[in-house]
Scaffold this motif. Structure first.
Motif, mmCIF file in Angstrom:
data_model
loop_
_atom_site.group_PDB
_atom_site.id
_atom_site.type_symbol
_atom_site.label_atom_id
_atom_site.label_comp_id
_atom_site.label_asym_id
_atom_site.label_seq_id
_atom_site.Cartn_x
_atom_site.Cartn_y
_atom_site.Cartn_z
ATOM 1 N N ARG A 1 -40.896 -96.860 10.237
ATOM 2 C CA ARG A 1 -40.871 -98.016 11.113
ATOM 3 C C ARG A 1 -41.248 -97.604 12.522
ATOM 4 O O ARG A 1 -41.269 -96.420 12.873
ATOM 5 N N GLU A 2 -41.478 -98.616 13.359
ATOM 6 C CA GLU A 2 -41.991 -98.374 14.707
ATOM 7 C C GLU A 2 -41.007 -97.629 15.605
ATOM 8 O O GLU A 2 -41.405 -97.057 16.619
ATOM 9 N N ASP A 3 -39.734 -97.594 15.267
ATOM 10 C CA ASP A 3 -38.747 -96.933 16.127
ATOM 11 C C ASP A 3 -38.474 -95.489 15.713
ATOM 12 O O ASP A 3 -37.582 -94.842 16.266
ATOM 13 N N ALA B 1 -43.934 -87.787 16.451
ATOM 14 C CA ALA B 1 -44.911 -87.501 17.503
ATOM 15 C C ALA B 1 -46.353 -87.556 17.034
ATOM 16 O O ALA B 1 -47.251 -87.187 17.780
ATOM 17 N N SER B 2 -46.603 -88.014 15.814
ATOM 18 C CA SER B 2 -47.980 -88.123 15.338
ATOM 19 C C SER B 2 -48.798 -89.002 16.283
ATOM 20 O O SER B 2 -48.387 -90.119 16.611
ATOM 21 N N PRO B 3 -49.982 -88.531 16.733
ATOM 22 C CA PRO B 3 -50.785 -89.363 17.638
ATOM 23 C C PRO B 3 -51.232 -90.670 17.004
ATOM 24 O O PRO B 3 -51.395 -91.674 17.710
ATOM 25 N N ASN B 4 -51.416 -90.689 15.695
ATOM 26 C CA ASN B 4 -51.821 -91.931 15.040
ATOM 27 C C ASN B 4 -50.658 -92.920 14.996
ATOM 28 O O ASN B 4 -50.826 -94.115 15.263
ATOM 29 N N PHE B 5 -49.475 -92.424 14.670
ATOM 30 C CA PHE B 5 -48.278 -93.272 14.717
ATOM 31 C C PHE B 5 -48.071 -93.811 16.126
ATOM 32 O O PHE B 5 -47.790 -95.007 16.306
ATOM 33 N N ALA C 1 -48.158 -98.163 20.395
ATOM 34 C CA ALA C 1 -48.664 -98.699 21.659
ATOM 35 C C ALA C 1 -49.339 -100.059 21.490
ATOM 36 O O ALA C 1 -49.498 -100.798 22.468
ATOM 37 N N HIS C 2 -49.741 -100.402 20.251
ATOM 38 C CA HIS C 2 -50.506 -101.628 20.039
ATOM 39 C C HIS C 2 -49.751 -102.714 19.259
ATOM 40 O O HIS C 2 -50.156 -103.881 19.307
ATOM 41 N N TYR C 3 -48.696 -102.351 18.544
ATOM 42 C CA TYR C 3 -47.985 -103.312 17.700
ATOM 43 C C TYR C 3 -46.481 -103.154 17.902
ATOM 44 O O TYR C 3 -45.963 -102.030 17.833
ATOM 45 N N PRO C 4 -45.761 -104.259 18.139
ATOM 46 C CA PRO C 4 -44.309 -104.133 18.361
ATOM 47 C C PRO C 4 -43.513 -103.822 17.103
ATOM 48 O O PRO C 4 -42.467 -103.171 17.184
#
Length: 205
Positions: free
Chosen positions: A62-64, A68-72, A77-80
């Motif tokens: 999940r987003e939280d 540290a993956s740059p793709n994650f 940064a683009h989707y809440p």
């Protein structure tokens, strides 16, 4: 052939690590600490068993998540709200049996009751047309590209809008109870660090 998809268990991690690191150039290698971190952070971490043998796995976050993956981090940064497929591996003897589609059906079933977007990336250097086509048939669209700083390889960032989520959100997550029905297939994975971080509020980070 007896097939089952189940949540990963601690005793599976050695097998998962071996499968990951034997998968080839399309899957980034892991060490023990890296896999342990994913085990603690993943909201979805399931293995496929075929006739009692681990044949593959899929890990999604999940987003939280503390990851540290740059793709994650691009998706953060683009989707809440989203579920990010970090990796899927099917062992060579079990490829061609449709396990990839079984995993994607299962992770989509999980994601569409929790978030509006399912996300992942596919390598463009070297170009992985098999994976691009697979994801296209599952409704993923390219929403960006970036070069990974760790290895200089370019990736396509893919996302799929989960059309069932608005109904789930409006009827349940934002409805009178504020939660999903108490059914086993709707339950969140119990993560080892959940007591430290606290429970996530229903329907959000």
């Amino acid at each position: 052939m007896a097939l089952s998809i189940r949540d990963v268990q601690p005793h599976d991690l050695d097998s998962v690590l071996a499968l990951n690191n034997a998968a080839g150039s399309t899957i980034l290698p892991l060490d023990v600490a890296g896999l342990r971190g994913l085990y603690e952070e993943a909201s979805y971490f399931r293995v496929a068993e075929v006739d009692g043998h681990i044949a593959g796995f899929l890990i999604a976050l999940r987003e939280d998540a503390r990851y540290a993956s740059p793709n994650f981090l691009w998706f953060r940064a683009h989707y809440p709200e989203f579920v990010y497929i970090d990796r899927i591996v099917v062992a060579r003897p079990y490829r061609g049996l449709g396990l990839g589609r079984v995993f994607y059906a299962d992770v989509t079933s999980y994601a569409e009751t929790h978030v509006p977007q399912l996300a992942c990336e596919v390598f463009l250097e070297p170009r992985d047309d098999v994976s691009l086509l697979f994801h296209g048939t599952w409704g993923f669209l390219e929403v960006g590209q970036q070069t990974m700083p760790s290895n200089g390889r370019r990736v396509a960032l893919l996302a799929k809008t989960l059309c069932s989520y608005p109904f789930v959100r409006d009827t349940y997550l934002h409805g009178p109870t504020g939660r999903l029905p108490d059914l086993p297939w709707l339950g969140e994975r119990v993560r080892p660090n959940v007591a430290v971080r606290g429970a996530r509020a229903a329907g959000g980070a």
